[in-house]
Scaffold this motif. Structure first.
Motif, PDB file in Angstrom:
ATOM      1  N   SER A   1       0.818  -1.376  -0.250  1.00 57.53           N
ATOM      2  CA  SER A   1      -0.128  -0.020   0.082  1.00 57.53           C
ATOM      3  C   SER A   1       0.641   1.403  -0.101  1.00 57.53           C
ATOM      4  O   SER A   1       0.598   2.347  -0.619  1.00 57.53           O
ATOM      5  CB  SER A   1      -0.852  -0.130   1.310  1.00 57.53           C
TER       6      SER A   1
ATOM      7  N   PHE B   1       1.869   1.766  -3.511  1.00 55.97           N
ATOM      8  CA  PHE B   1       0.574   2.086  -4.241  1.00 55.97           C
ATOM      9  C   PHE B   1       0.674   3.733  -4.085  1.00 55.97           C
ATOM     10  O   PHE B   1       0.306   4.451  -4.926  1.00 55.97           O
ATOM     11  CB  PHE B   1      -0.408   1.622  -3.837  1.00 55.97           C
ATOM     12  N   ALA B   2       0.682   4.083  -2.813  1.00 58.22           N
ATOM     13  CA  ALA B   2       0.544   5.566  -2.523  1.00 58.22           C
ATOM     14  C   ALA B   2       1.558   6.201  -3.257  1.00 58.22           C
ATOM     15  O   ALA B   2       1.106   7.491  -3.856  1.00 58.22           O
ATOM     16  CB  ALA B   2       0.638   5.756  -0.899  1.00 58.22           C
TER      17      ALA B   2
ATOM     18  N   THR C   1       3.457   5.369  -6.179  1.00 60.42           N
ATOM     19  CA  THR C   1       2.976   5.552  -7.608  1.00 60.42           C
ATOM     20  C   THR C   1       1.640   6.198  -7.819  1.00 60.42           C
ATOM     21  O   THR C   1       1.633   7.123  -9.017  1.00 60.42           O
ATOM     22  CB  THR C   1       2.748   4.083  -7.972  1.00 60.42           C
ATOM     23  N   THR C   2       0.718   6.128  -6.968  1.00 59.29           N
ATOM     24  CA  THR C   2      -0.527   7.161  -7.402  1.00 59.29           C
ATOM     25  C   THR C   2       0.013   8.623  -7.285  1.00 59.29           C
ATOM     26  O   THR C   2      -0.506   9.292  -8.086  1.00 59.29           O
ATOM     27  CB  THR C   2      -1.706   6.903  -6.358  1.00 59.29           C
TER      28      THR C   2
ATOM     29  N   ALA D   1       1.744   9.448 -10.364  1.00 64.33           N
ATOM     30  CA  ALA D   1       0.888   9.520 -11.647  1.00 64.33           C
ATOM     31  C   ALA D   1       0.191  10.802 -11.595  1.00 64.33           C
ATOM     32  O   ALA D   1      -0.015  11.415 -12.588  1.00 64.33           O
ATOM     33  CB  ALA D   1      -0.244   8.312 -11.479  1.00 64.33           C
ATOM     34  N   VAL D   2      -0.417  11.064 -10.542  1.00 64.94           N
ATOM     35  CA  VAL D   2      -1.214  12.142 -10.608  1.00 64.94           C
ATOM     36  C   VAL D   2      -0.584  13.656 -10.984  1.00 64.94           C
ATOM     37  O   VAL D   2      -0.845  14.416 -11.739  1.00 64.94           O
ATOM     38  CB  VAL D   2      -1.825  12.577  -9.206  1.00 64.94           C
TER      39      VAL D   2
END
Lengths: 625, 488
Positions: free
Chosen positions: A605, A608-609, A611-612, A615-616
């Motif tokens: 997780s 995930f945070a 890479t998110t 991406a944003v």
């Protein structure tokens, strides 16, 4: 580098810090000796600085030493600068000289109290604050000293922290002084905004030369001066402050702190001269105060409160002198007043000490036989206070009164008030003297008077400062005798050139009038309280009620404030503030828990945070480039 | 025949001192007898950081005119120099804090070797002037830190911390590396100056690369949302390591972020100022809100470091000289407060033999008045109270943001500061307002003797925290001189 000035300033601070930090390592006695020693060191250093200054030419006497620059932005600098000039050195000598006598006196007075160390730490802190106030080379340090003096006087007045009255008095003093501090700070802000400077010379040079702004600035400074010096309308804290130990009253409420307002007017005289109306207001308030305080003092029954009101009255004289343009005479009276008023307080302290902390003069009487030495010094102090030649008060007070004659019609009003004040001074001072020392011993005194300490009337440490002050009160005024010699005028002239100078004729008229009225006052007191040939008139209700100032403030500030607070609490605080804070905390707590849920300890997780987020960010960049 | 570049050995001296000491320490851990190993190793490490400190100060003094040196691989200027001074100082205090740590395994020599290696990496990292040296420095100190986090292999928490840091760190490094590759692809150059000089009207490659570089560095800064490893790693790692990471790594990452954005991407300023402002706000929100719920003090301080990263990113986002100046100034008291706070935690931890929580901090202020008062000062400093350098730090950051025209960012900062008062003062409250007697804590294996080294370290931090308030002018002047090296 002006080492002596730094030593003067820092010795009391070092003592305060040392007493605080060493705690029980220092015995109570040692703490007292340390504080006394520090004050004496400061006094010695002040004398050294004085002697050095005397050796120099008048133009070279002003010395500024900057130890370090704290902050400088553009042309605006905040420095730690000491200013040693004729005016500040005079204040330094008074503060450390009288101060060291009073601290030494306290060693005997406060002996046996549970928290002596705290007392001496506060005393040292006070001396440091007061010295910072007069030695600071710019307005910021003046304000810092101003505020710290308020703080340390709060601590000292409330020294008996278990007595509700003392705590209330301390609070009252602090609030009144804070009001003055705020007023003064406002005008300093205006000055900084207008001149961009903080040092005295720069500010005076660039300050607005007239108009509304100059008036507002002077008004703010006057507010600070009125609060610190307990002048109408900011005076009600001083009588209550008598709840503090007697040496505190002598140090703060007679010799040093309350005279800070006079110092401020003299130091910032160019700003006051730019606003004539404010200057006249200051003189007028001084005149009103000196009469009103004299009237109230007539009916007080607490020995210290009588002296306190007399202090207010005498500072009224100083205000009249300084604000009417006779700076030297204001400062001169400040000096002699420090001698004789500290003397009166300390002598009163010996009496209080001897009578098991009794301060009510109605229970006293006929103490003169048992305390002859105290009686002598008290008499000297009283005569100096009334202004009977050749005691010190005569020279300084008469010079002030004479200089009012140089100010035209307004001066006549001041002159009249001063004469009335002189008469009242005679009456209330000798009322006190006759009641306390004259006649037969009262029943209370017979029962409670301490056994004398050996041959002395108190501990040695209390007797010798009083004796020295007695000598000073007797002869201290000979420094200057306006018609004949005026070294003080020559000394202070470069800093604050007076613009009201009395002619010799005016001096004579003023002296004759004042002395005659003073003696008349003494005679009236004698017939009523000494010989008792005349009945004592019923006290006037207005005097007894202290002209209802406390009630007035209660009605226009306290009660509306309480009512408004209750209303605000009911309408705003509970529903809006409490409600929103509760909701906010609840929201934060929920947010916290939610965040903790995201923070689940799993690497995937976290990745995930990351890479998110990436991406944003990338998308936003690509879209908005 | 290869053309050897001219090497400015003096500019490299802080790095060389530390990496040399690292090698020496590895020898010590093998050759020195077990009894003398700990004092000897600590002395060498301390001496190395001290030497690096002295060199860095001299270097700062002698680098008034900035220049890229050694084949344009590194910068020699005051921006680098001042950052190196800070990092070396952090290392020195970290050695003092580490000395009393009771390692279960006898690998104290390796510990100090890694600490100096990490220091060397950071000192090199802040001097980077092209993407290659940047990545080299980043990996250099990161790998040393990965191992340091896991050095207490008998503690599951320590191992977990090391592993998590390694995995997430690898993603971060990869992001940075990929971003560098994209930037190189777009501009054809690696040097910061050349990237800025190239003509490449905002190509997608470049902008994407920039985003990745920012993320990679924000990861090291532990700014939200790239911070998630921070609480776990700070909590699990041995406390002296956490102290060093919280202070020195932050210096490195922030100083380099400011440098690369200002030097290499001036024409993308409109993008990265907003990006950093967003990241900073996220850090403030997340750091402060999450810290409210923490009971473990190290974890709490980890979130506090996230929120401070937010404040310092404000300074970079302001994109003006005042911002650069305030960043450099802010770092000085921040390093002292972080190191000091973790040092106090370490002292309590050694006393209890258990993780420090708000509960078992009770009464600590009365039992250990010096450490208690010091912690109090550090907490007030984090809050930005006057009489600590934290006050001026916040003032300068806010004024830089104001100068940029973003007054609303100040509002965010002030609200965040208000919220942070809750948890900073909670620490003070549990130290002083709770009685230790009611907890009846029995120290494991008896109370340890007072640690002189740690106390010296805390005292040094205290002096810097309070001193930076009073000596604000010389420090801000130094920061000003450093910020001149950046091309605004």
């Amino acid at each position: 580098m002006n080492t002596a000035a730094w030593v003067t300033l820092l010795a009391p601070l070092a003592s305060a810090v040392a007493i605080t930090l060493t705690g029980n390592l220092l015995s109570r006695r040692q703490a007292g000796f340390l504080a006394t020693g520090a004050a004496l060191v400061a006094f010695g250093a002040a004398i050294t600085a004085f002697v050095t200054m005397v050796g120099k030419d008048a133009e070279e006497r002003i010395a500024q030493t900057t130890s370090w620059t704290w902050l400088s932005a553009g042309s605006f600098h905040v420095n730690l600068t000491l200013l040693t000039d004729q005016l500040s050195i005079m204040m330094m000598l008074i503060i450390t000289g009288v101060g060291s006598l009073i601290v030494a006196y306290s060693v005997g007075y406060i002996d046996g109290d549970d928290e002596e160390r705290r007392f001496f730490a506060y005393m040292s802190l006070f001396l440091f604050s007061m010295l910072l106030l007069v030695q600071g080379g710019d307005l910021l340090l003046l304000l810092a000293g101003w505020g710290m003096v308020g703080l340390s006087s709060y601590l000292l007045i409330g020294y008996h922290q278990h007595r509700a009255a003392a705590v209330a008095a301390a609070k009252k003093a602090f609030v009144m002084n804070a009001f003055g501090d705020a007023a003064m700070a406002m005008s300093l802000f205006l000055l900084v905004q207008h001149t961009g400077r903080l040092d005295y010379a720069g500010v005076f040079e660039n300050a607005p030369g007239g108009g509304a702004l100059a008036t507002v600035i002077a008004l703010g400074l006057l507010g600070g001066a009125l609060a610190k010096s307990a002048q109408i309308p900011l005076h009600t804290w001083l009588p209550d402050a008598m709840e503090g130990p007697t040496p505190v009253s002598a140090l703060i409420h007679a010799a040093t702190m309350v005279t800070a307002g006079v110092y401020l007017i003299v130091r910032c005289h160019p700003l006051f001269e730019n606003a004539k109306a404010v200057e006249n207001l200051a003189a007028g308030l001084g005149a009103v105060t000196l009469v009103m305080a004299g009237l109230i003092a007539l009916v007080q029954t607490d020995i210290k409160r009588v002296i306190a009101y007399s202090t207010m009255s005498q500072i009224g004289y100083m205000f009249v002198g300084a604000a009417a343009g006779s700076y030297v005479n204001g400062m001169f009276h400040l000096m002699t007043h420090a001698f004789f008023k500290a003397l009166l307080f300390l002598a009163a302290g010996i009496i209080i000490h001897a009578l098991h902390d009794e301060q009510d003069i109605r229970k006293m009487g006929g103490l003169g036989k048992k305390l002859p030495h105290t009686r002598t010094v008290f008499l000297i102090g009283s005569l100096a206070l009334v202004g009977v030649p050749p005691f010190s008060g005569f020279f300084s007070k008469d010079a002030i009164i004479a200089s009012t004659l140089d100010r035209g019609t307004f001066g006549l009003f001041l002159f009249g008030a001063c004469l009335i004040g002189a008469f009242l001074t005679g009456v209330y001072t000798f009322r006190l003297y006759f009641i306390v020392f004259h006649g037969e011993q009262s029943a209370f005194a017979k029962e409670h008077l301490h056994e004398p300490h050996g041959r002395l009337e108190g501990p040695l440490s209390m007797v010798w400062p009083v004796t020295i002050l007695g000598v000073l009160a007797a002869v201290g005024g000979l420094v200057q005798f306006a018609p004949v010699w005026h070294p003080l005028t020559r000394w202070l002239e470069p800093i604050a050139p007076s613009f009201a100078e009395a002619t010799n004729t005016q001096e004579f008229i003023a002296s004759a009038g004042t002395v005659a009225l003073g003696l008349l006052g003494i005679y009236v007191a004698w017939t009523m309280f000494g010989a008792k040939t005349r009945p004592v008139p019923q006290p006037v209700a207005a005097f007894e009620a202290k002209f209802w100032w406390d009630e007035l403030y209660d009605a226009i500030f306290y009660r509306p404030a309480v009512a408004a607070s209750a209303l605000l609490r009911r309408l705003v605080e509970v529903p809006l503030v409490f409600g929103s804070i509760n909701e906010l905390t609840r929201g934060f707590r929920i947010g916290s828990v939610e965040l903790a849920r995201v923070q689940n300890g799993l690497v995937r997780s976290y990745a995930f945070a990351l890479t998110t987020g990436l991406a944003v960010l990338t998308v936003i960049f690509l879209v908005t480039k | 025949m290869i053309n050897k570049p001219h090497v400015d050995w003096f500019a490299l001296s802080p790095t060389l001192a530390l990496i040399g000491a690292s090698g020496l320490l590895l020898l010590v851990s093998v050759l020195a007898p077990k009894r003398t190993r700990k004092p000897l190793a600590a002395t060498i490490a301390g001496a190395a950081f001290l030497t690096a400190l002295v060199f860095a100060i001299a270097l700062t003094d002698k680098s008034a005119h900035g220049a890229a040196i050694v084949a344009d691989a590194i910068f020699r200027d005051r921006w680098t120099g001042l950052a190196q001074v800070l990092i070396a100082g952090c290392g020195l205090v970290a050695v003092l804090i580490s000395y009393g740590e009771r390692w279960r395994e006898e690998h104290v020599g390796e510990y100090y070797a890694l600490l100096t290696a990490a220091g060397a990496g950071l000192v090199f990292f802040v001097s980077a002037s092209n993407l290659m040296t940047l990545f080299l420095g980043l990996e250099w100190f990161s790998i040393a830190l990965y191992v340091l986090c896991a050095i207490d292999i008998h503690l599951v928490g320590s191992l977990e911390a090391g592993l998590k840091y390694l995995i997430i760190g690898a993603i971060g490094s990869a992001t940075l590396l990929f971003g560098s590759a994209l930037v190189y692809g777009a501009t054809g150059s690696l040097g910061f100056d050349q990237i800025a000089a190239g003509t490449h009207a905002h190509s997608g490659l470049l902008v994407g690369g920039l985003a990745m570089v920012i993320v990679g560095l924000a990861f090291k800064t532990s700014a939200a949302p790239f911070h998630m490893w921070t609480p776990d790693v700070y909590q699990g790692a041995p406390t002296p390591v956490t102290a060093f990471m919280a202070a020195a790594t932050k210096v490195g990452a922030l100083v380099v972020t400011a440098r690369i954005l200002v030097t290499a991407f001036p024409s993308e300023q409109h993008l990265w100022t907003w990006a950093l402002a967003g990241i900073a706000i996220a850090s403030l929100v997340v750091g402060n809100i999450a810290a409210l719920a923490q009971r473990n003090v190290k974890r709490l301080l980890a979130y506090s470091s996230v929120s401070h990263a937010g404040f310092m990113l404000f300074a970079i986002a302001a994109a003006n000289t005042l911002g650069a100046r305030s960043l450099m100034y802010y770092l000085i008291p921040y390093c002292a407060m972080s190191l000091g706070a973790f040092a106090v935690v370490a002292a309590r931890e050694r006393e209890l033999g258990a993780p420090v929580t708000l509960e078992n901090l009770a009464g600590f202020g009365w039992d250990r008045p010096f450490l208690g008062v010091a912690m109090w000062v550090f907490m007030l400093g984090f809050l930005g109270f006057p009489l600590t350098g934290g006050f001026w730090g916040k003032i300068y950051v806010f004024s830089a943001v104001y100068q940029h025209g973003w007054w609303w960012l100040i509002v965010v900062g002030v609200v965040a500061t208000m919220v942070s008062a809750v948890y900073y003062l909670a620490i003070v409250r549990s130290m002083f307002l709770r009685d230790s007697v009611e907890l009846a804590l029995a120290p494991v294996g008896g109370a340890p003797s007072r640690e002189v080294a740690l106390s010296i370290g805390v005292a040094a931090c205290l002096v810097v925290t309070v001193g930076s308030f009073f000596a604000v002018q010389p420090l801000i002047d130094a920061a000003h001189a450093a910020s001149r090296a950046l091309p605004f």
